[in-house]
Structure formats: C-alpha cells, structure tokens
Design a protein around this motif. Structure first.
Motif, short mmCIF file in Angstrom:
data_model
loop_
_atom_site.label_atom_id
_atom_site.label_comp_id
_atom_site.label_asym_id
_atom_site.label_seq_id
_atom_site.Cartn_x
_atom_site.Cartn_y
_atom_site.Cartn_z
N LEU A 5 0.83 -1.20 0.00
CA LEU A 5 0.00 0.00 0.00
C LEU A 5 0.87 1.25 0.00
CD1 LEU A 5 -2.80 -1.04 2.53
CD2 LEU A 5 -2.77 -1.29 0.04
N LEU A 6 0.43 2.24 -0.76
CA LEU A 6 1.14 3.51 -0.87
C LEU A 6 0.89 4.36 0.38
CD1 LEU A 6 2.67 5.44 -2.93
CD2 LEU A 6 0.38 6.32 -3.50
N PRO A 7 1.94 4.90 1.02
CA PRO A 7 1.71 5.78 2.17
C PRO A 7 0.96 7.04 1.75
CG PRO A 7 4.01 5.07 2.06
CD PRO A 7 3.37 4.67 0.76
N ILE A 8 -0.07 7.40 2.49
CA ILE A 8 -0.82 8.61 2.17
C ILE A 8 0.07 9.84 2.19
CG2 ILE A 8 -2.66 10.15 3.03
CD1 ILE A 8 -4.22 7.66 3.87
N SER A 9 1.06 9.85 3.07
CA SER A 9 1.98 11.00 3.14
C SER A 9 2.72 11.22 1.83
CB SER A 9 2.98 10.80 4.27
OG SER A 9 3.76 9.63 4.06
N ALA A 10 2.90 10.14 1.04
CA ALA A 10 3.61 10.28 -0.24
C ALA A 10 2.86 11.17 -1.21
CB ALA A 10 3.83 8.90 -0.87
N LEU A 11 1.54 11.25 -1.09
CA LEU A 11 0.74 12.10 -1.98
C LEU A 11 1.07 13.56 -1.73
CD1 LEU A 11 -2.70 10.28 -1.55
CD2 LEU A 11 -0.85 9.75 -3.16
N GLN A 12 1.18 13.93 -0.46
CA GLN A 12 1.54 15.31 -0.11
C GLN A 12 2.95 15.61 -0.59
OE1 GLN A 12 3.74 16.86 2.12
NE2 GLN A 12 2.76 18.88 2.20
N HIS A 13 3.85 14.67 -0.38
CA HIS A 13 5.23 14.86 -0.84
C HIS A 13 5.27 15.05 -2.36
CE1 HIS A 13 6.49 12.36 2.91
NE2 HIS A 13 6.44 13.65 3.19
N TYR A 14 4.49 14.25 -3.09
CA TYR A 14 4.52 14.31 -4.55
C TYR A 14 4.04 15.67 -5.06
CZ TYR A 14 3.92 13.24 -9.44
OH TYR A 14 4.03 13.28 -10.81
N LEU A 15 2.92 16.14 -4.54
CA LEU A 15 2.38 17.41 -5.03
C LEU A 15 3.23 18.59 -4.60
CD1 LEU A 15 -1.49 16.97 -4.71
CD2 LEU A 15 -0.08 16.92 -6.76
N TYR A 16 3.90 18.46 -3.47
CA TYR A 16 4.84 19.52 -3.07
C TYR A 16 6.03 19.52 -4.02
CZ TYR A 16 7.94 22.37 -0.18
OH TYR A 16 8.77 23.36 0.28
N GLU A 175 10.88 29.36 -3.21
CA GLU A 175 9.76 29.28 -2.28
C GLU A 175 9.49 27.84 -1.84
OE1 GLU A 175 7.93 28.94 -6.41
OE2 GLU A 175 9.60 29.98 -5.43
N ARG A 176 9.92 26.88 -2.63
CA ARG A 176 9.73 25.48 -2.30
C ARG A 176 11.00 24.87 -1.71
NH1 ARG A 176 9.04 21.90 -7.43
NH2 ARG A 176 11.27 22.34 -7.52
N CYS A 177 12.11 25.07 -2.37
CA CYS A 177 13.35 24.36 -2.03
C CYS A 177 14.00 24.85 -0.74
CB CYS A 177 14.34 24.46 -3.18
SG CYS A 177 13.76 23.72 -4.73
N ASP A 178 13.97 26.16 -0.49
CA ASP A 178 14.69 26.70 0.66
C ASP A 178 14.11 26.20 1.99
OD1 ASP A 178 16.30 28.01 -1.09
OD2 ASP A 178 15.49 30.01 -0.72
N ALA A 179 12.84 25.82 1.99
CA ALA A 179 12.21 25.32 3.22
C ALA A 179 12.28 23.80 3.34
CB ALA A 179 10.75 25.76 3.27
N CYS A 180 12.81 23.13 2.32
CA CYS A 180 12.82 21.67 2.29
C CYS A 180 14.00 21.12 3.09
CB CYS A 180 12.88 21.17 0.85
SG CYS A 180 12.91 19.36 0.71
N SER A 181 13.74 20.17 3.95
CA SER A 181 14.81 19.59 4.77
C SER A 181 15.79 18.76 3.94
CB SER A 181 14.21 18.71 5.88
OG SER A 181 13.59 17.55 5.34
N LEU A 182 15.39 18.42 2.72
CA LEU A 182 16.25 17.58 1.87
C LEU A 182 17.11 18.39 0.90
CD1 LEU A 182 13.79 14.67 0.94
CD2 LEU A 182 15.38 14.82 2.86
N ILE A 183 17.15 19.71 1.06
CA ILE A 183 17.83 20.54 0.06
C ILE A 183 19.30 20.16 -0.11
CG2 ILE A 183 18.31 22.39 1.73
CD1 ILE A 183 17.87 24.36 -0.65
N ASP A 184 19.98 19.81 0.97
CA ASP A 184 21.40 19.44 0.85
C ASP A 184 21.58 18.10 0.15
OD1 ASP A 184 22.22 21.78 2.07
OD2 ASP A 184 22.26 20.89 4.08
#
Length: 209
Positions: A5-16, A175-184
């Motif tokens: 089953l696909l994690p529901i959280s992945a949907l939010q991650h995908y659209l972000y 506006e998207r990348c600077d707030a992302c914890s995965l930027i590095d």
C-alpha cells in the motif's frame, strides 16, 4: 498486502515536489530541519493513540487508515465522529505546522484519508479540516468532485513514479526548495534543469490512455 500500500503521506510529498517524494519513498533518504522538527512537536498529542468523547463527539487520535481498493494506507492525526440521524459520520483533521498554502497538497492528503474512512465506515465523508500551527485555526475542506478526482489521479501517478524507481530531475524554486529539509541531499541549484511540479503532474496525467 499491507506492504504494497502507498503511504498517504507520499501524496503530499509528490504534489509539493515529485523529486522530494522520490528521494523519500524511492531512495529512502531523510533529513530534518527546523520546520520538520516543529511539525513533529505539533503532532505529539495527535500521535498518541487515544479515544475520548465530548459533547456527543467521539474523537480518535493516531487512527490507522487503509484501503486495499485504493492501494493506500496511513495514520490520521485526528478523526472526529459526529452523530447524524443515529449514524456516526467521520471527519478527518490533519495538523500542519505552517499556514494555508497556495497548492492543494495538504487537501489531497486529507481527502485520501477521507476516502479510506468511507471504505472503512461505509459512510460518505463530505468534509474534513486542516489545523495550521501558525494561524492556530482550522480550515474546513470540502471533499467535492474536483478534489476527489485530483486525489485519485495523484494516487495513481505517485504509485507509478515510485514503482518506476526513477527520481525526477531537480528544479530549484526558492519558495519550495529553501524550506525543504532535503535541500542538501537534493542539490537543486547544482543539478536543476528539470520540470516544475505542475508540468510534471500534467505530463504524467497526459500520458495516460
């Protein structure tokens, strides 16, 4: 079956950001920053499983959700069950650290929870709510036909991307990348000449027969 089953959280991650989604769910990478830490603190109460009843409303926190039919699973922060004509109607409530956003990623995540609740309860779920930490207010979300269709499309496209095992190209957007914890880990400035989120989503939907 549950493992598929696909994690529901992945949907939010995908659209972000599709690349963020792939880094987390395909490459299994994660990093924390101030925003994610604040979000984790906001979820502390909701992440503790408990049931309580006040003023005729039964509230369950950290409620597991799943739908084999839709191929998704997750955990709802809060589900409120309200009596309507002798039937308990569920209402999912999701906690977010920031403020309401221009995109619909949070709404899709909430709608996916509602679709699971419909399967599990046999009741139509018309509305849920998003609680934002910065505004300290609830924002009602109606699960109309447009949001339901967007949610189903996102489930399909996210699953296809994860199954493909391919990570989308990087595209830097401040506006998207600077707030992302995965930027590095992502390095969007160094690697980025890809498609933006909207173009990626439109392209994936357009490829379907």
């Amino acid at each position: 079956m549950e493992d598929d089953l696909l994690p529901i959280s992945a949907l939010q991650h995908y659209l972000y950001c599709p690349r963020q989604c792939a880094l987390i769910h395909v490459e299994r990478l994660w990093a924390e920053n101030r925003q994610t830490a604040e979000g984790r603190l906001l979820h502390d109460r909701a992440d503790t499983p408990q049931i309580e009843r006040r003023h005729g409303v039964r509230t369950i926190t950290a409620m597991p959700l799943s739908s084999v039919e839709l191929g998704i699973s997750g955990v709802a922060d809060v589900v409120e069950f309200r009596q309507e004509e002798g039937v308990e109607i569920p209402c999912p409530v999701e906690y977010k650290r920031g403020r309401p956003k221009a995109h619909r990623a949070d709404e899709v995540q909430l709608c996916a929870q509602a679709l699971c609740l419909e399967v599990m309860s046999g009741c139509r779920v018309e509305e849920g709510a998003l609680f934002y930490g910065q505004t300290r207010r609830r924002q009602a979300v109606a699960f109309d036909d447009d949001l339901r269709l967007l949610t189903l499309d996102t489930i399909r496209i996210t699953r296809e991307m994860i199954r493909s095992g391919r990570t989308p190209l990087a595209t830097y957007r401040a506006e998207r990348c600077d707030a992302c914890s995965l930027i590095d880990l992502c390095q969007p400035k160094l690697l980025g000449k890809g498609q933006d989120v909207e173009a990626w989503l439109r392209g994936q939907i357009a490829e379907e027969p």
